[in-house]
Design a protein around this motif. Structure first.
Motif, PDB file in Angstrom:
ATOM      1  N   GLU A 193       0.800  -1.236   0.000  1.00  0.00           N
ATOM      2  CA  GLU A 193       0.000   0.000   0.000  1.00  0.00           C
ATOM      3  C   GLU A 193       0.826   1.277   0.000  1.00  0.00           C
ATOM      4  OE1 GLU A 193      -3.077   0.484   2.923  1.00  0.00           O
ATOM      5  OE2 GLU A 193      -3.922  -1.481   2.440  1.00  0.00           O
ATOM      6  N   THR A 194       1.888   1.282   0.803  1.00  0.00           N
ATOM      7  CA  THR A 194       2.598   2.541   1.032  1.00  0.00           C
ATOM      8  C   THR A 194       3.411   2.980  -0.175  1.00  0.00           C
ATOM      9  OG1 THR A 194       2.843   1.821   3.304  1.00  0.00           O
ATOM     10  CG2 THR A 194       4.086   3.777   2.636  1.00  0.00           C
ATOM     11  N   SER A 195       3.180   4.225  -0.595  1.00  0.00           N
ATOM     12  CA  SER A 195       3.922   4.804  -1.709  1.00  0.00           C
ATOM     13  C   SER A 195       4.816   5.926  -1.190  1.00  0.00           C
ATOM     14  CB  SER A 195       2.930   5.343  -2.747  1.00  0.00           C
ATOM     15  OG  SER A 195       3.615   6.080  -3.735  1.00  0.00           O
ATOM     16  N   ILE A 196       6.013   6.009  -1.742  1.00  0.00           N
ATOM     17  CA  ILE A 196       6.941   7.092  -1.391  1.00  0.00           C
ATOM     18  C   ILE A 196       7.253   7.860  -2.672  1.00  0.00           C
ATOM     19  CG2 ILE A 196       9.267   7.639  -0.566  1.00  0.00           C
ATOM     20  CD1 ILE A 196       9.154   5.190   1.221  1.00  0.00           C
ATOM     21  N   SER A 197       7.011   9.172  -2.637  1.00  0.00           N
ATOM     22  CA  SER A 197       7.267   9.993  -3.828  1.00  0.00           C
ATOM     23  C   SER A 197       8.753  10.332  -3.921  1.00  0.00           C
ATOM     24  CB  SER A 197       6.460  11.292  -3.745  1.00  0.00           C
ATOM     25  OG  SER A 197       6.988  12.101  -2.693  1.00  0.00           O
ATOM     26  N   ASN A 198       9.173  10.764  -5.105  1.00  0.00           N
ATOM     27  CA  ASN A 198      10.552  11.239  -5.261  1.00  0.00           C
ATOM     28  C   ASN A 198      10.857  12.348  -4.252  1.00  0.00           C
ATOM     29  OD1 ASN A 198      10.926   9.494  -7.362  1.00  0.00           O
ATOM     30  ND2 ASN A 198      10.818  11.050  -8.986  1.00  0.00           N
TER      31      ASN A 198
ATOM     32  N   ARG B 209      23.475   7.969  -4.235  1.00  0.00           N
ATOM     33  CA  ARG B 209      22.693   8.872  -5.089  1.00  0.00           C
ATOM     34  C   ARG B 209      22.305   8.229  -6.422  1.00  0.00           C
ATOM     35  NH1 ARG B 209      23.528  12.916  -8.931  1.00  0.00           N
ATOM     36  NH2 ARG B 209      22.300  14.817  -8.651  1.00  0.00           N
ATOM     37  N   GLN B 210      23.146   7.350  -6.948  1.00  0.00           N
ATOM     38  CA  GLN B 210      22.903   6.763  -8.271  1.00  0.00           C
ATOM     39  C   GLN B 210      21.838   5.669  -8.258  1.00  0.00           C
ATOM     40  OE1 GLN B 210      24.248   8.064 -11.069  1.00  0.00           O
ATOM     41  NE2 GLN B 210      25.087   9.569  -9.656  1.00  0.00           N
ATOM     42  N   THR B 211      21.637   5.028  -7.121  1.00  0.00           N
ATOM     43  CA  THR B 211      20.737   3.861  -7.127  1.00  0.00           C
ATOM     44  C   THR B 211      19.603   3.937  -6.104  1.00  0.00           C
ATOM     45  OG1 THR B 211      22.201   2.692  -5.575  1.00  0.00           O
ATOM     46  CG2 THR B 211      22.548   2.264  -7.925  1.00  0.00           C
ATOM     47  N   HIS B 212      19.647   4.908  -5.167  1.00  0.00           N
ATOM     48  CA  HIS B 212      18.705   4.857  -4.036  1.00  0.00           C
ATOM     49  C   HIS B 212      17.249   4.964  -4.468  1.00  0.00           C
ATOM     50  CE1 HIS B 212      17.442   9.202  -3.280  1.00  0.00           C
ATOM     51  NE2 HIS B 212      18.229   9.293  -4.334  1.00  0.00           N
ATOM     52  N   PHE B 213      17.016   5.569  -5.631  1.00  0.00           N
ATOM     53  CA  PHE B 213      15.634   5.837  -6.063  1.00  0.00           C
ATOM     54  C   PHE B 213      15.065   4.749  -6.965  1.00  0.00           C
ATOM     55  CE2 PHE B 213      18.592   7.703  -9.124  1.00  0.00           C
ATOM     56  CZ  PHE B 213      18.130   7.176 -10.316  1.00  0.00           C
ATOM     57  N   ILE B 214      15.913   3.810  -7.354  1.00  0.00           N
ATOM     58  CA  ILE B 214      15.535   2.929  -8.463  1.00  0.00           C
ATOM     59  C   ILE B 214      14.398   1.967  -8.120  1.00  0.00           C
ATOM     60  CG2 ILE B 214      16.345   1.063  -9.955  1.00  0.00           C
ATOM     61  CD1 ILE B 214      19.074   2.372 -10.047  1.00  0.00           C
ATOM     62  N   PHE B 215      14.516   1.297  -6.973  1.00  0.00           N
ATOM     63  CA  PHE B 215      13.667   0.117  -6.776  1.00  0.00           C
ATOM     64  C   PHE B 215      12.443   0.340  -5.902  1.00  0.00           C
ATOM     65  CE2 PHE B 215      17.772  -1.554  -8.048  1.00  0.00           C
ATOM     66  CZ  PHE B 215      17.404  -2.479  -9.002  1.00  0.00           C
ATOM     67  N   GLY B 216      11.410  -0.417  -6.214  1.00  0.00           N
ATOM     68  CA  GLY B 216      10.222  -0.533  -5.390  1.00  0.00           C
ATOM     69  C   GLY B 216       9.935  -2.006  -5.174  1.00  0.00           C
TER      70      GLY B 216
ATOM     71  N   LEU C  91       5.574   2.828  -9.734  1.00  0.00           N
ATOM     72  CA  LEU C  91       6.039   1.688  -8.919  1.00  0.00           C
ATOM     73  C   LEU C  91       7.552   1.588  -8.812  1.00  0.00           C
ATOM     74  CD1 LEU C  91       3.647  -1.165 -10.153  1.00  0.00           C
ATOM     75  CD2 LEU C  91       3.368   0.321  -8.163  1.00  0.00           C
ATOM     76  N   GLY C  92       8.286   2.365  -9.595  1.00  0.00           N
ATOM     77  CA  GLY C  92       9.738   2.183  -9.645  1.00  0.00           C
ATOM     78  C   GLY C  92      10.070   0.876 -10.342  1.00  0.00           C
ATOM     79  N   ASN C  93      11.335   0.501 -10.263  1.00  0.00           N
ATOM     80  CA  ASN C  93      11.789  -0.765 -10.826  1.00  0.00           C
ATOM     81  C   ASN C  93      11.504  -1.852  -9.797  1.00  0.00           C
ATOM     82  OD1 ASN C  93      13.252  -3.009 -11.636  1.00  0.00           O
ATOM     83  ND2 ASN C  93      15.097  -1.864 -12.196  1.00  0.00           N
ATOM     84  N   THR C  94      10.573  -2.721 -10.111  1.00  0.00           N
ATOM     85  CA  THR C  94      10.236  -3.810  -9.187  1.00  0.00           C
ATOM     86  C   THR C  94      10.894  -5.105  -9.655  1.00  0.00           C
ATOM     87  OG1 THR C  94       8.155  -4.103 -10.387  1.00  0.00           O
ATOM     88  CG2 THR C  94       8.082  -2.783  -8.381  1.00  0.00           C
TER      89      THR C  94
END
Lengths: 395, 395
Positions: free
Chosen positions: B36-41, B212-219, B351-354
């Motif tokens: 359920e929980t979503s985190i925005s950029n 910084r390069q990878t922290h945002f990639i995955f969900g 969803l990011g990269n799952t």
């Protein structure tokens, strides 16, 4: 250079296109890699008991009960194991370390378990007389996969120079036979022409050498099986036709590793993960009892599906964990009759439990005397619980 | 109670006995579990930049160069990702932790990823209207297998109440499609009647949220595919026939995790293993360039084998890692023509990269409008390198 998908894979595609009927499958090559260094029960126990003495001095100072020492006789009586071969000797017998010292490698260097598996894989290719480029699938099937990604199977693919694809799979001590189950059906259906099932079992690095119940159990070994499509009507003298394979699983925690990428997420300080509690755990007595029941039923039922009884099978290559367990499984399968090592060879006495590699080693060393038309049963069991079987017919 | 091998598996055996010709295969159910929980950029970057400020004060005191902060715009421009759903929110945005807090569970409690996968598995069974006992193989196919043994697949088997067997397999972001490749051929050859391919991708626990390069990639997401034998001549309206599958791999270190049971064996003190260096690493630019080339070739070649061109395929469910990479792969595949999201749906924006789940989610959400006779291509690519494809025909 990136290969295109049709490179090194032309045979597989051609085969699939030409036929909607299932292929027969032959086991055309077996490779076994046993590390040179052997450690006897006596050597292992000497080191263990020195550690116990040191530990007991610490425990006495804290008012704790002393730990019991071990003995070579206890180990042999409990398991049938007299010695084990180890991938890396350094560190294992050091009472202050009690773990092999396996230096980390650069990412660009061949990984430890890919190297170990590739050695067995190369031997299987040589045994089969097959060029690596003619193989279009590598399955790295083992109980101890080295990492999450890239798959160790792909690194073995690169090291050997095979085509097509690769992946990693895992099913405890049944991994190699489960890999054979998958590979058998990939060849049967024409998805792949030649599949190499590689099983690098470097287990001593995950063993708690300070645990009296489990420290003696495991040894290291790598194996590989090369299977390929067999034209209708053709017989390959001295090789097995894989008649059928089976896989069975039912959940149990009695053999378990909690080592996980999730470990850090459970900690207050995520920067360091303790090894304690994250090594091999085993409830030996429960495993003995439950797997003996499930194992002999599997053997009887699987053979019956193919019109066989244990009596009509020339040789049994069983999982190599415990001599008494195997004797019991065979006795139950044969309706109370004792079966000797000519019928069911034992390698665990000198190699220890090499997890998924054990039954393959037993087969590799004990099949060349079999006559055309004789049957053999490969059967592995262990963590999961999982059981895998493959019925072989000598051509 | 230990099941016998014929329990819950009678259909599979019967099918194998009656026929030597290959079965057709239908994809009869798809299940998707999105936390359920979503985190925005914006939320992710706020936390990241607070950590960077703290870190830069430490670095300034040591005379080190400051680290750059990040921005929501940079992330969206680089990847197309606007938000990601996470399995466990607690801890992720805490600048002093920057990792989810997922408490350890007792061995006798359902494991975290088995639970996550079973939720998707249950939905796939419901979607197919299939009773769990009619399934005789569970393949847990994911980039992040939770442990070495017992296999997570077996725990999912227990949780869902399926029969037969299970195993774990892994091939980076291609894991789910590779699992479909294996399952497809197990059903084709009659080894198993119904195979459930379960892909629990709980990736945020293995992510370095300070990079910084990878922290945002995955969900995080879990998916499941239920495939089964399809009687000759039968069409199941609204379901796909799996026409064919393909797998391709070629070794690369550009997406890598060095987290390993071998880590401790490389240390002086084997009691604690550092997390640093053992999380997800990615050379994003190299991956973009190389996988774009390999991916579009795979698509064109695989379709050509079946008499298709990209133009004759109604929908492409591609790996959901990077919006620009997918646009480039499609443009190259279509000979320079831009292709929109109706043709190739995007879910990575929310969803990011799952990992291996992404392409399956894209398919689950975007196929009900397809007409009988239309084709779709499922295609995933990633760590390994690995690419997997499955050509689907709407019945």
């Amino acid at each position: 250079m990136l290969r295109r998908i049709d490179e090194g894979d032309a045979l597989g595609i051609a085969l699939k296109e030409e036929s909607k009927t299932m292929n027969r499958v032959s086991l055309s090559g077996i490779g076994v890699e046993i590390p040179e260094t052997s450690i006897s029960n006596k050597e292992l126990v000497e080191s263990f008991n020195i550690w116990v003495e040191q530990e007991n001095r610490r425990r006495a100072a804290k008012g704790l009960e002393p730990l019991p020492g071990s003995s070579a006789e206890f180990i042999e009586h409990a398991s049938g194991i007299k010695a084990r071969h180890v991938h890396t000797f350094e560190g294992i017998l050091d009472p202050d370390r009690m773990a092999p010292f396996i230096p980390a490698r650069d990412d660009d260097d061949l990984s430890v378990t890919a190297e170990f598996g590739a050695k067995a894989g190369r031997k299987a290719l040589e045994d089969a007389g097959v060029d690596p480029a003619e193989v279009d699938m590598v399955i790295c099937a083992g109980s101890h996969l080295q990492r999450l990604y890239p798959a160790i199977g792909i690194e073995i693919q690169k090291e050997l120079g095979t085509g097509g694809a690769a992946f990693d799979m895992s099913l405890g001590c049944s991994s190699a036979v489960a890999g054979l189950h998958i590979g058998f059906h990939l060849v049967r259906s024409g998805a792949h022409r030649r599949v190499l099932v590689v099983t690098p079992e470097l287990i001593t690095a995950h063993l708690n050498l300070r645990d009296r119940q489990t420290h003696f159990i495991f040894g290291d070994a790598a194996t590989a099986l090369l299977i390929e499509a067999l034209p209708q009507g053709e017989e390959k003298a001295g090789r097995f036709e894989v008649v059928d394979t089976r896989s069975w699983t039912q959940f149990s925690n009695n053999i378990r590793s909690n080592f996980s990428y999730l470990n850090r997420a459970a900690l207050e300080d995520t920067s360091m993960v303790p090894s304690e509690g994250n090594l091999i755990k085993q409830q030996g007595n429960k495993v003995f009892k439950e797997v003996t029941v499930a194992g002999h039923r599997f053997i009887v039922d699987f053979l019956a599906e193919h019109g066989h009884t244990p009596e009509t099978v020339r040789r049994f290559w069983l999982h190599q964990a415990n001599a008494r367990m195997n004797a019991m499984i065979l006795k139950l399968s044969f309706g109370g009759v004792e079966v000797g090592h000519d019928r069911a060879p034992m390698v665990l006495d000198r190699l220890g439990n090499t997890a998924a590699a054990g039954a393959i080693v037993a087969m590799a060393e004990n099949h060349k005397d079999m006559k055309a038309g004789e049957f053999g049963l490969l059967c592995a069991y262990g963590a999961g619980y999982s059981i895998g079987g493959a019925l072989m017919r000598m051509m």
